[in-house]
Each structure stands twice: as C-alpha cells, then as structure tokens.
Design a protein around this motif. Structure first.
Motif, mmCIF file in Angstrom:
data_model
loop_
_atom_site.group_PDB
_atom_site.id
_atom_site.type_symbol
_atom_site.label_atom_id
_atom_site.label_comp_id
_atom_site.label_asym_id
_atom_site.label_seq_id
_atom_site.Cartn_x
_atom_site.Cartn_y
_atom_site.Cartn_z
ATOM 1 N N PRO A 33 0.862 -1.190 0.000
ATOM 2 C CA PRO A 33 0.000 0.000 0.000
ATOM 3 C C PRO A 33 0.895 1.235 0.000
ATOM 4 O O PRO A 33 1.697 1.409 0.919
ATOM 5 C CB PRO A 33 -0.789 -0.113 1.304
ATOM 6 N N ALA A 34 0.740 2.068 -1.013
ATOM 7 C CA ALA A 34 1.810 3.019 -1.290
ATOM 8 C C ALA A 34 1.357 4.454 -1.410
ATOM 9 O O ALA A 34 0.207 4.759 -1.732
ATOM 10 C CB ALA A 34 2.510 2.623 -2.591
ATOM 11 N N GLY A 35 2.334 5.300 -1.189
ATOM 12 C CA GLY A 35 2.298 6.640 -1.733
ATOM 13 C C GLY A 35 3.296 6.647 -2.866
ATOM 14 O O GLY A 35 4.298 5.910 -2.842
ATOM 15 N N SER A 36 3.053 7.467 -3.879
ATOM 16 C CA SER A 36 3.956 7.477 -5.037
ATOM 17 C C SER A 36 5.385 7.859 -4.650
ATOM 18 O O SER A 36 6.330 7.568 -5.389
ATOM 19 C CB SER A 36 3.428 8.441 -6.106
ATOM 20 N N TRP A 37 5.549 8.454 -3.457
ATOM 21 C CA TRP A 37 6.903 8.821 -3.020
ATOM 22 C C TRP A 37 7.797 7.597 -2.785
ATOM 23 O O TRP A 37 9.016 7.719 -2.708
ATOM 24 C CB TRP A 37 6.834 9.666 -1.744
ATOM 25 N N ASP A 38 7.195 6.418 -2.646
ATOM 26 C CA ASP A 38 8.001 5.217 -2.406
ATOM 27 C C ASP A 38 8.740 4.736 -3.653
ATOM 28 O O ASP A 38 9.617 3.871 -3.558
ATOM 29 C CB ASP A 38 7.102 4.073 -1.906
ATOM 30 N N ILE A 39 8.395 5.261 -4.823
ATOM 31 C CA ILE A 39 8.988 4.776 -6.076
ATOM 32 C C ILE A 39 10.507 4.871 -6.051
ATOM 33 O O ILE A 39 11.207 3.926 -6.433
ATOM 34 C CB ILE A 39 8.426 5.561 -7.282
ATOM 35 N N SER A 40 11.041 6.006 -5.617
ATOM 36 C CA SER A 40 12.497 6.214 -5.661
ATOM 37 C C SER A 40 13.247 5.154 -4.873
ATOM 38 O O SER A 40 14.265 4.618 -5.344
ATOM 39 C CB SER A 40 12.861 7.602 -5.118
ATOM 40 N N LEU A 41 12.752 4.850 -3.677
ATOM 41 C CA LEU A 41 13.419 3.848 -2.845
ATOM 42 C C LEU A 41 13.388 2.478 -3.522
ATOM 43 O O LEU A 41 14.399 1.776 -3.576
ATOM 44 C CB LEU A 41 12.762 3.762 -1.478
#
Length: 421
Positions: free
Chosen positions: A264-272
C-alpha cells in the motif's frame, strides 16, 4: 616559547577560530528543514548542485528530520531561534498555523509565483486566499505498488474492483510464496495515510465527501466512513506476521527484498524501490466497489517550501525560492524524485514508468486530497493524528470499524462546531 605554552596558544587560537565559524557561516549559507529524510541523496547530489550551477556563492545544506518528529522538532527550533532558513511546508493547517504564529514569511511578492494555479497555491494560503506563504512543490498520489513477477508466478491479474482485490490477496495467501501485503501498524501514520486515505475516496466520493465533512452535512459515523474502516479491517488477514510491531522502513524492506507481493503506497516510495528492488514492479489505483461508475484517487498537495520569517539569510533564501518556481526545477524535481508530481504550470515530461502510471490515473479518476488536512485538524484532538491511531487500531482489531468511526466523530465534535449539531 615552551612546548606547553605553544600548545596552549594553539589551543586558544583553535578555540577562537571555531567560535567564529557560526558567525562566518551565516552569510551565503542556507539550511533547509524537511520531513523527507528519504530523499537526502537527491537533494545533495542533484537539486543543490543544479542550483549552484547558477548560484555558486550560495551554500545550501539539506537537514531533514524523521517524518513523525518533524512538526514538533520544527516548532521547537523555531521557538528557540535555531530553525533553518527554508522550511518544507506540509499542506493546509500545519503550515497555516506556522504563518499565523509569524514563523513563515509572505511570498506574495516573490517572482515566479504566477507559475502556479490557484488550486496548487491553495494548500499554502490563508483561508481568504490573500497571502501565499510557501512555494508549491509537488503532490503525491496514493495507490498500490505490486511485484509484477509475483503476480505472474501466482497467476493473478491487477484487480479493478474491491472484490477482485481481496480475491487476489486470497490467492497470494493460499499460494504461500509471498506475504500478500507489506504494511505494519507500529508507526500508525501508514495505516491512515496508505490505508484509510488511500481506499476511502472511493467510498466518500472524493471532494464531495471531503467538503461534506467540513460543512457538517456528513459525519464519520455515516456509511461511507464506516465502510472504509470495514474494508481496512479486512487487511489484517493479509499483513505479515507480527505486523503490529512492523515499522514503515520494515515494510519497505519486506517489499524491496521481494518477500511481499503488494505494498500500500504513496507514489513517493517509487524512488526507494527503484534503488533497492531487483524485480519489476508497477502500480494500480485503489480498486472501487463493484458497480461504481467513477473512481477516485488521493492526489494530495503534499509539499511546499517556505521562508523562515526570522532567517538571517532571507535575501539568499528568496533567490533559492525564486529558482524553485521555474520550469527547470519542476522538471528536475519530478524526475529526480519519481512519484512527486510538480505543481507548476510548466509541462513536465515524466520519464519513470511507474511514476507515469500513477499520474495517468488523473485522466480516468477524480482527484481529491486527504480529508483531515484542510480545517479539520486545527483543534484538539487533532483529526489527522486521531486517524493515525484509529486506523491502526481498526487494523489491529482493537477497535471495530463502528467504534473507530465513532471515535473519529467524537474527537471532531469536541471542538468543531459543524459536527456539534
């Protein structure tokens, strides 16, 4: 001179030089305060160097604080006169309060502010819209990131409805190779941010429901909110063993190590995940209940940048802020930090495929923001923090969905007049 006297003299000179450092560092040195401690490398390796190509004489330091500690730490620094020159701004009430306290300067006269729409600026304005006190930087979008290889192995497709979503989770659980969903409740905020606020807009119809909570025509005890908590309570069966003790970084690691199928994500997790995962992943929007004719996404005005009203380097800080209003920063920020979508009017070509997947949902779903951020978290108890705790307890099973909804409503009714009718 004896060695002893020489050493004493050198020590004194050294102490004097050290004592001068803070005074010498004030001019041309900017410090950025932020809660985004996961993107420090991008600021140091990309954003600040790009600024210094144009302004080599202004030294900038990015000094973040843990997200859960940021508000308290920033307030303490501002009170003590030790806060940085530039302050990362949360949207709406938290930053509005900083402005009202005299801690953020007006940016009405900052060149470049006309590069942002009224909607983009609204998250960092006074209620009457007369003063803007932060440069809008980016929004983030909520949804679910999934391991494409895991889906192929288990033989499941991306779900489009809530019913299909739980069928997929059941099949992954039955297969046993992967944890169905990587999330914990130890830090609480994820339960609300990536849980309640992620799936909820499909129940309360986005902006329609959010505004109805503000004007008091809807209450948390109404069906859309109870239904959201009811759906959230079902997550318990698909989370890792001991999820009650699993923190946000723990959950990120479970997914990036390939042990979980859905995150379950926020798009901010993409970089990691781009950095850590060695498998292909993508994303899907929060599935809507079967029969829904419209889908809704949380496309949340997330971060801005303000000027500490007491900065000793306000002139240089304004140079940095003006640079942030331009198209070069919009392009750089959106692609250096995939999943943070620029709020600038400038056209930005998003290169990351997963970030592009997230932003494509704007074309087919209606956007809203988190319902606790505007106006409803100004009192005590703070609704945002209440929802963290309530959402975690509903997932843990220590509150029923009905009890959680009642607790949220009771907290709001303690201070907010439209909910006291």
């Amino acid at each position: 001179m004896s060695n002893k006297l020489l050493a004493k003299g050198l020590a004194g000179a050294l102490a004097a030089s050290v004592a001068l450092v803070p005074l010498m560092a004030q001019a041309g040195d900017l410090v950025i305060e932020s809660w985004r401690n996961d993107d420090i490398d991008i600021w140091n390796d990309k954003i600040i160097p790009a600024f210094n190509e144009q302004y080599p004489d202004i030294h900038v330091s990015f000094k973040p604080t843990t997200p859960t500690e940021y508000n308290a730490a920033l307030n303490a620094k501002l009170s003590g006169g030790t806060a940085g020159d530039l302050v990362a701004c949360r949207p709406f009430d938290a930053s509005l309060e900083l402005y009202k306290q005299g801690n953020l300067a007006s940016l009405n006269d900052l060149p470049g502010m006309d590069n942002f729409s009224d909607v983009a600026k609204s998250a960092w304005q006074t209620d009457d819209g007369s003063t803007t006190f932060c440069v809008p930087m980016a929004s983030v979008i909520h949804g679910f990131i999934y391991n494409k290889e895991a889906f192929e192995e288990v033989g499941v497709e991306v779900p489009k409805t809530t019913e299909e979503f739980f069928q997929v989770l059941d099949k992954i659980k039955e297969d046993g190779t992967y944890i169905p969903m990587a999330m914990g409740t130890a830090d609480q905020w994820e339960a609300a941010t990536m849980g309640f606020q992620n799936i909820g807009p499909n129940h309360w119809k986005g902006e329609e429901g959010r505004k109805a909570l503000i004007d008091g025509s809807q209450k948390f005890t109404d069906k859309p909110y109870v239904d959201t908590f009811t759906e959230l309570a079902r997550w318990k069966d698909y989370l890792p063993d001991g999820f009650e003790a699993i923190s946000y970084p723990d959950a990120q690691n479970l997914f990036s190590l390939g042990r979980a199928a859905i995150y379950p994500a926020g798009s901010w997790d993409i970089s990691l995940f781009n950095k850590q995962a060695d498998f292909k992943f993508s994303a899907f929007p929060p599935p809507a209940p079967a029969g829904s004719d419209t889908c809704y996404i949380s496309d949340h005005t997330d971060i801005g940048m303000g000027l500490n009203a007491h900065s000793k380097n306000a002139k240089d800080a304004k140079v940095f802020l003006e640079w942030m209003t331009g198209p070069a920063f919009a392009e750089l920020y959106s692609n250096a930090l995939p999943g943070f979508f620029s709020l600038s009017n400038a056209k930005v070509d998003i290169k990351d495929p997963v970030a592009q997947e997230f932003v494509s949902w704007r074309q087919k779903c209606k956007s809203t923001i988190r319902n606790s951020y505007q106006i409803l978290s100004r009192g005590t108890p703070n609704l945002e923090n209440d929802l963290w705790n309530i959402s975690a307890q509903v997932i843990n099973g220590t509150l029923t969905p009905e009890q959680g909804a009642q607790k949220a409503e009771d907290g709001l009714a303690k201070w907010y007049a439209p909910h006291q009718k």
